[in-house]
Design an enzyme around this catalytic site. Structure first.
Site, short mmCIF file in Angstrom:
data_model
loop_
_atom_site.label_atom_id
_atom_site.label_comp_id
_atom_site.label_asym_id
_atom_site.label_seq_id
_atom_site.Cartn_x
_atom_site.Cartn_y
_atom_site.Cartn_z
N CYS A 203 0.84 -1.21 0.00
CA CYS A 203 0.00 0.00 0.00
C CYS A 203 0.87 1.26 0.00
O CYS A 203 1.38 1.66 1.05
CB CYS A 203 -0.92 -0.03 1.22
N CYS B 51 -0.24 4.04 2.32
CA CYS B 51 0.11 3.72 3.71
C CYS B 51 1.53 4.19 4.00
O CYS B 51 1.82 4.71 5.08
CB CYS B 51 0.01 2.22 3.97
#
Length: 120
Positions: free
Chosen positions: A31, A34
């Site tokens: 991700c 993230c």
């Protein structure tokens, strides 16, 4: 204090039984968004170490726990107070927005927690 890694084995003790509010970062290695908020969360964990705890939970390593907590998209952040979810946030936010969100959800005066800047 740096962020704390949590998983199914220590979630109860580190998050649900914590005396301080806990910001849980639900993330995964793949991700990229993230990874964008990770440095801000690290800074916040140090700057506010006397007020809150910041924990990271890898959803790929703990899919059952993430599903149980209702995580459907990442990055996602949840604030736990007294063992309960106090607020939930999804998506990338700048550090200032994260601090504002934390202060409102935890009823914390951010100005007292941040390092003071010296005027030059």
């Amino acid at each position: 204090m740096a962020t704390v890694k949590v998983d199914i084995n220590n979630f109860q003790s580190e998050v649900l039984e914590s005396a301080a509010p806990v910001v849980v970062d639900f993330w995964a290695n793949w991700c990229d968004p993230c990874k964008m908020i990770a440095p801000s969360l690290e800074e916040i964990s140090v700057e506010m170490e006397d007020k809150i705890k910041v924990a990271k939970l890898n959803i790929d390593e703990n899919p059952e726990l993430a599903a149980q907590l209702g995580v459907r998209s990442i990055p996602a952040l949840a604030i736990f107070k007294g063992g309960e979810v106090a607020d939930f946030l999804v998506g990338v936010k700048p550090k200032a927005a994260l601090l504002d969100w934390i202060s409102h959800a935890c009823l914390i005066d951010i100005a007292q927690s941040l390092p003071q800047r010296k005027n030059r």
